[in-house]
Design a protein around this motif. Sequence first.
Motif, PDB file in Angstrom:
ATOM      1  N   GLU A 145       5.605   2.345  -0.962  1.00 25.59           N
ATOM      2  CA  GLU A 145       5.850   1.627  -2.297  1.00 25.59           C
ATOM      3  C   GLU A 145       4.559   1.248  -2.814  1.00 25.59           C
ATOM      4  O   GLU A 145       3.747   0.705  -2.312  1.00 25.59           O
ATOM      5  CB  GLU A 145       6.438   0.285  -1.518  1.00 25.59           C
ATOM      6  CG  GLU A 145       6.905  -0.421  -2.552  1.00 25.59           C
ATOM      7  CD  GLU A 145       7.561  -2.069  -2.001  1.00 25.59           C
ATOM      8  OE1 GLU A 145       7.148  -3.017  -2.513  1.00 25.59           O
ATOM      9  OE2 GLU A 145       8.301  -1.957  -1.030  1.00 25.59           O
ATOM     10  N   LYS A 150       9.458   2.223  -4.784  1.00 22.69           N
ATOM     11  CA  LYS A 150       9.280   3.066  -3.653  1.00 22.69           C
ATOM     12  C   LYS A 150       9.481   4.464  -4.027  1.00 22.69           C
ATOM     13  O   LYS A 150      10.319   5.004  -4.764  1.00 22.69           O
ATOM     14  CB  LYS A 150      10.528   2.843  -2.456  1.00 22.69           C
ATOM     15  CG  LYS A 150      10.131   3.555  -1.156  1.00 22.69           C
ATOM     16  CD  LYS A 150      11.060   2.956  -0.049  1.00 22.69           C
ATOM     17  CE  LYS A 150      11.052   3.515   1.257  1.00 22.69           C
ATOM     18  NZ  LYS A 150      11.818   3.246   2.323  1.00 22.69           N
ATOM     19  N   SER A 226       1.036  -2.242   1.333  1.00 23.25           N
ATOM     20  CA  SER A 226       1.651  -1.883  -0.110  1.00 23.25           C
ATOM     21  C   SER A 226       0.738  -2.591  -1.208  1.00 23.25           C
ATOM     22  O   SER A 226       1.435  -3.104  -2.278  1.00 23.25           O
ATOM     23  CB  SER A 226       3.238  -2.151  -0.411  1.00 23.25           C
ATOM     24  OG  SER A 226       3.803  -1.263   0.715  1.00 23.25           O
TER      25      SER A 226
END
Length: 380
Positions: A145, A150, A226
């Motif tokens: 992500e 994503k 992320s």
Amino acid sequence: MAGGKEVFVVVVLCQLLDRFDSPRFANPVVQRYKDEDGENWRMWYHGRDLNFGNDVFSQPTGRIGLAESPDGVHWERVDGDEDLGAVLTPNKEEWWGFDTSHVGVGDVQGIKTDKIRGSGDRQGTVQFMYFFGGDQEEVDVGGIEMGGQKIPEGVAVKGLRMRIGLCLSFDGVHWTRLEGDHHSGAVFDVGQKGEWDHLFNAWPTVVQHSDNDFRMYYSSFDPQTSKYSIGLARSTDGIKWKKARGAAEGMVINGGGGDAFDARGCGRRHVVEDPETAGYLMFVEGVDMDGRHSIGLYKSSDGLKWERSSDKPVLQGSQEEGAWDAENVGCPWVVPMEDGSCRLYYSSSSRESGSHGIGMALSDGKDWTRFTRFDPIASA
């Protein structure tokens, strides 16, 4: 046109179809030089032409070029000897090199070391360019992500495995690669698998803290959190680098949370001495929860531990409808001035018009947390 060369003004660089930087370019690295003949400015930046190759990591990286200016506002491209007027291109000599698919500029400066010494001025000084590049490896990024989106499974990206290199020059135009200790020729490698910076290390900024203490701040992306994050490597000579070890294995900043301008992390940055203290300021490009890019500020007393100055950015996309920099701003570079103010150079692009540009904002006097965009038309 002047002397047969295109002249452009800071805010949007005009694009020539036969240049390495048409239509995409970014990341101004600006140096100001003063001598008995007056003032000179130089800007290194990277760009990618339409025919560069769509299969390479999607960034304005590709080749590196140079522009010059008498005042930091009006710029003239310098014709390099490399492809399409660039001064540095992907490595064509060593197929195993870390920089065979694309290159980007991180920092350019005169460095004083025990191995190579200079006066500190452009003339007669060996210039160090800390750059980065990607090789031909296709890196699997499926399921990761990034920026709130994503990536589908099975997606691989060529050129994403970026590493940091070094090249030297006496004139800022002709550059020679200095081969590093890594088998690819890089001077600084990515982290081990599972570490926060194993995907890539790029966009280096170097500070010479003392004679034998160099600090390199670099960008990476941590798949586990992320977030875009900033790391620190250290060197005694500016050539051989080791990751700073600690609780986060070299990571010094990984962004804020909630409504912070860098809730999804921060990456590209410029580090300068704090004019009010003996410490440092780091202007960073942050990504918020909505994926918007803006420029914020961190402070440090020692260059090792950093604190966010505010959750709010010091410069964000323009509020003017149709502005070339209305969406995102990033790639900050700061130039201090004699009156205590500073100039903040930055990059932006417009999805609507497809234009890329380099702009400049002026600090509110000695207050480096408040900036006003420079308007070249109004100041003409």
